[in-house]
Structures are given as C-alpha cells and as structure tokens.
Design a protein around this motif. Structure first.
Motif, short mmCIF file in Angstrom:
data_model
loop_
_atom_site.label_atom_id
_atom_site.label_comp_id
_atom_site.label_asym_id
_atom_site.label_seq_id
_atom_site.Cartn_x
_atom_site.Cartn_y
_atom_site.Cartn_z
N ASP A 119 0.87 -1.18 0.00
CA ASP A 119 0.00 0.00 0.00
C ASP A 119 0.91 1.23 0.00
O ASP A 119 1.57 1.53 1.00
N ARG A 120 0.94 1.95 -1.12
CA ARG A 120 1.87 3.07 -1.24
C ARG A 120 1.58 4.14 -0.19
O ARG A 120 2.51 4.78 0.31
N ALA A 121 0.32 4.33 0.14
CA ALA A 121 -0.01 5.32 1.16
C ALA A 121 0.57 4.93 2.51
O ALA A 121 1.10 5.77 3.24
N LEU A 122 0.50 3.63 2.84
CA LEU A 122 1.05 3.15 4.10
C LEU A 122 2.57 3.28 4.10
O LEU A 122 3.18 3.66 5.11
N ILE A 123 3.20 2.94 2.96
CA ILE A 123 4.66 3.05 2.86
C ILE A 123 5.10 4.50 3.03
O ILE A 123 6.04 4.80 3.78
N ARG A 124 4.41 5.41 2.36
CA ARG A 124 4.76 6.82 2.48
C ARG A 124 4.51 7.34 3.89
O ARG A 124 5.26 8.18 4.40
N GLN A 125 3.48 6.81 4.53
CA GLN A 125 3.21 7.19 5.92
C GLN A 125 4.34 6.73 6.83
O GLN A 125 4.76 7.46 7.74
N SER A 126 4.84 5.53 6.58
CA SER A 126 5.95 5.00 7.38
C SER A 126 7.21 5.83 7.17
O SER A 126 7.94 6.12 8.14
N LEU A 127 7.48 6.22 5.93
CA LEU A 127 8.65 7.07 5.66
C LEU A 127 8.47 8.46 6.27
O LEU A 127 9.43 9.04 6.80
N ALA A 128 7.26 8.99 6.22
CA ALA A 128 7.00 10.30 6.82
C ALA A 128 7.22 10.25 8.33
O ALA A 128 7.72 11.21 8.92
N ALA A 129 6.88 9.12 8.94
CA ALA A 129 7.02 8.98 10.39
C ALA A 129 8.48 9.05 10.83
O ALA A 129 8.77 9.40 11.97
N VAL A 130 9.41 8.72 9.91
CA VAL A 130 10.84 8.77 10.24
C VAL A 130 11.52 9.97 9.58
O VAL A 130 12.75 10.04 9.50
N GLY A 131 10.71 10.91 9.07
CA GLY A 131 11.26 12.14 8.53
C GLY A 131 11.84 12.03 7.14
O GLY A 131 12.69 12.85 6.75
N LEU A 132 11.38 11.05 6.35
CA LEU A 132 11.93 10.85 5.01
C LEU A 132 10.83 10.87 3.94
O LEU A 132 10.91 10.15 2.94
N ALA A 133 9.84 11.70 4.14
CA ALA A 133 8.71 11.75 3.19
C ALA A 133 9.16 12.10 1.78
O ALA A 133 8.54 11.66 0.80
N GLY A 190 24.17 7.54 6.20
CA GLY A 190 24.00 6.40 7.10
C GLY A 190 22.80 6.55 7.99
O GLY A 190 22.04 5.60 8.21
N GLY A 191 22.59 7.76 8.52
CA GLY A 191 21.43 7.99 9.38
C GLY A 191 20.12 7.85 8.63
O GLY A 191 19.14 7.31 9.15
N GLN A 192 20.10 8.32 7.38
CA GLN A 192 18.89 8.18 6.58
C GLN A 192 18.62 6.72 6.24
O GLN A 192 17.48 6.27 6.24
N GLN A 193 19.69 5.95 5.98
CA GLN A 193 19.50 4.52 5.71
C GLN A 193 18.92 3.81 6.94
O GLN A 193 18.05 2.95 6.81
N GLN A 194 19.39 4.19 8.13
CA GLN A 194 18.85 3.56 9.33
C GLN A 194 17.39 3.96 9.52
O GLN A 194 16.57 3.15 9.98
N ARG A 195 17.03 5.18 9.14
CA ARG A 195 15.64 5.60 9.23
C ARG A 195 14.76 4.80 8.26
O ARG A 195 13.62 4.45 8.60
N VAL A 196 15.29 4.51 7.08
CA VAL A 196 14.54 3.66 6.14
C VAL A 196 14.35 2.28 6.76
O VAL A 196 13.26 1.68 6.67
N ALA A 197 15.40 1.76 7.40
CA ALA A 197 15.30 0.44 8.04
C ALA A 197 14.25 0.46 9.16
O ALA A 197 13.52 -0.52 9.35
N ILE A 198 14.16 1.56 9.88
CA ILE A 198 13.15 1.68 10.94
C ILE A 198 11.76 1.73 10.31
O ILE A 198 10.82 1.08 10.79
N ALA A 199 11.61 2.51 9.23
CA ALA A 199 10.32 2.57 8.54
C ALA A 199 9.90 1.19 8.03
O ALA A 199 8.73 0.81 8.11
N ARG A 200 10.86 0.43 7.52
CA ARG A 200 10.58 -0.93 7.05
C ARG A 200 10.12 -1.81 8.21
O ARG A 200 9.19 -2.62 8.07
N ALA A 201 10.74 -1.64 9.37
CA ALA A 201 10.34 -2.43 10.54
C ALA A 201 8.96 -2.05 11.04
O ALA A 201 8.26 -2.88 11.64
#
Length: 247
Positions: A122-136, A148-159
């Motif tokens: 669900d692209r909306a859910l994925i974008r919401q997850s990225l927005a939650a970690v400041g990577l909208a 490196g910090g942005q990559q870890q934020r992506v990993a957190i959004a994935r989790a």
C-alpha cells in the motif's frame, strides 16, 4: 513471573535458559517482562548474554528451557511456519548494518516485508511509514544516495510498516556518528512517546541507553539489576561495576 501478568506485557521471558554445545550457558534462568509502549535498553559486558536474550525474545532462536510469550502467544506452542508468520507480522527488527537492498528505492525497501508476505504494498502506508521517520521526500532514493542515518531511518520505517507489537533493535546506532545516533535515538523515543511502540534495544553505549525508560543489565547470562529513568552517567557507572566484577 505470575502467568496472569503475561497478559500485561508485550514480551515475557520466564525462566529462560539457553545452552550451546560444550556446556556453554548463554542465558541462565532469566525472567523478565517488557510492558507495552515502553523503551528498554539491554546492556552487559561482552559475553553477558544480551544478544542471545534478544534472539530468544524475538523468536529468532529457541531457548533450551523456559517460556517466551510475545503479543500473548507462547512461542513454544508454535510450529515453524506459525513462528515465521508471527515474526513477519508482529515483530520488527532493526540492525546495526541496516540490511537494505541497494538496488531498491527507499519506498521499495520499506514495502519489501509486505511483498514477502504476499501482500500488495500500500503506497499510502509506505509513504506514511517514511513520513514517520522524517523521510517523506526521499522515497525514490536508493540507499547509496542516502546518508548512514537516513538509511537507518529507512530500516526503521521498514520495521514499522507491518505495525509490529514489538520492535527489537540490535546496536541500531553502532555504525553512526554521535550526531546521527542522537537523531535516530530521538526518533525511537518519539515512537514510544507518541505512538506507544514497544522497543527492546541491545546497546553497549551508555548515552544510547539513557534514551530508554529502563535499562536491564546482564552478566554471565543472568539479570543483574536495572535502572529506571536512567542517566548516561548512572548507566556508565553501573557498567563499570559489572565489568570489574566479571574480570
């Protein structure tokens, strides 16, 4: 631990022991619970059993004895496929090495758990997850285009994309500089304070541990006390005491 209280915690370990070949005991009769919506750091000297405890608590390894309950489910009663589904749907993982696929964009990396589950992302859910970690605005970027910090934020959004009951983090700031580590830790703190996420984090860093509500100390495979509302100074002092005692 009173079995009735298992219902009041997101993760409960009761009399958990983990033994390996040649008589090595990594965990020795550990009983501990992690309440919903709390942030716990797990610390201890090298070889104290903290990584083994994380693996057993997360269902990545089965204990030799004792009980592990996650989200109300006793892991010992689950077949391998049921355990796989529980880990996929109700447990999030963050690792020091990020574990992102370099050929995929941030959005595609975040959506990967959904694809592996046979669900259309669900692209909306994925974008919401990225927005939650400041990577909208970074969804189309690949890992090599991110810090490196942005990559870890992506990993957190994935989790977070599967809305896990528990988020386990194994040295999540170990590969980051001090400033970036602080940003990631503030993000984890926000997930607990604003979204009632349960987080269990293994770390060797007293400053990282000070972001938690509670620090649990292990030594020789056993729990050797804990601190609540910890400061970095108190954590460092306790670690020095444990390391001196284990020498």
């Amino acid at each position: 631990m009173n079995p009735m209280k298992v219902l009041d915690v997101a993760v409960a370990l009761t009399s958990v022991t983990k033994q390996y070949a040649h008589g090595v005991t990594a965990l020795d009769d550990v009983t501990i619970g992690f309440a919903p919506g709390t942030f716990t750091a797990v610390m201890g000297p090298s070889g104290s059993g903290k990584s083994t405890m994380l693996q057993c608590a997360a269902g990545l390894d089965r204990p030799s004895a004792g009980q592990v309950v996650i989200d109300g489910r006793d892991l010992a009663t689950l077949k391998d496929r049921e355990l796989t589904l529980l880990r996929r749907d109700r447990i999030g993982f963050i690792f020091q090495s990020f574990n992102l696929l370099p050929s995929l964009t941030a959005e595609q990396n975040v959506g990967l758990p959904l694809r592996l589950a046979g669900r259309r992302p669900d692209r909306a859910l994925i974008r919401q997850s990225l927005a939650a970690v400041g990577l909208a605005e970074r969804g189309s970027h690949r890992p090599g285009e991110l810090s490196g910090g942005q990559q870890q934020r992506v990993a957190i959004a994935r989790a977070l994309v599967t809305r896990p009951a528990v988020l386990f983090a194994d040295e999540p700031t170990g590969a980051l500089d001090a400033n970036t580590s602080r940003q990631v830790l503030q993000l984890l703190r926000t997930l607990v304070d604003k979204h009632a996420q349960t987080i269990v984090m293994v770390t060797h860093d007293a400053v990282a541990a000070s972001y938690a509500d509670r620090v649990v100390f292990l030594a020789d495979g056993r729990v050797y006390g804990e601190l609540h509302d910890p400061s970095a100074e108190l954590v460092a002092t306790r670690m020095l005491q444990l390391e001196a005692a284990s020498c």
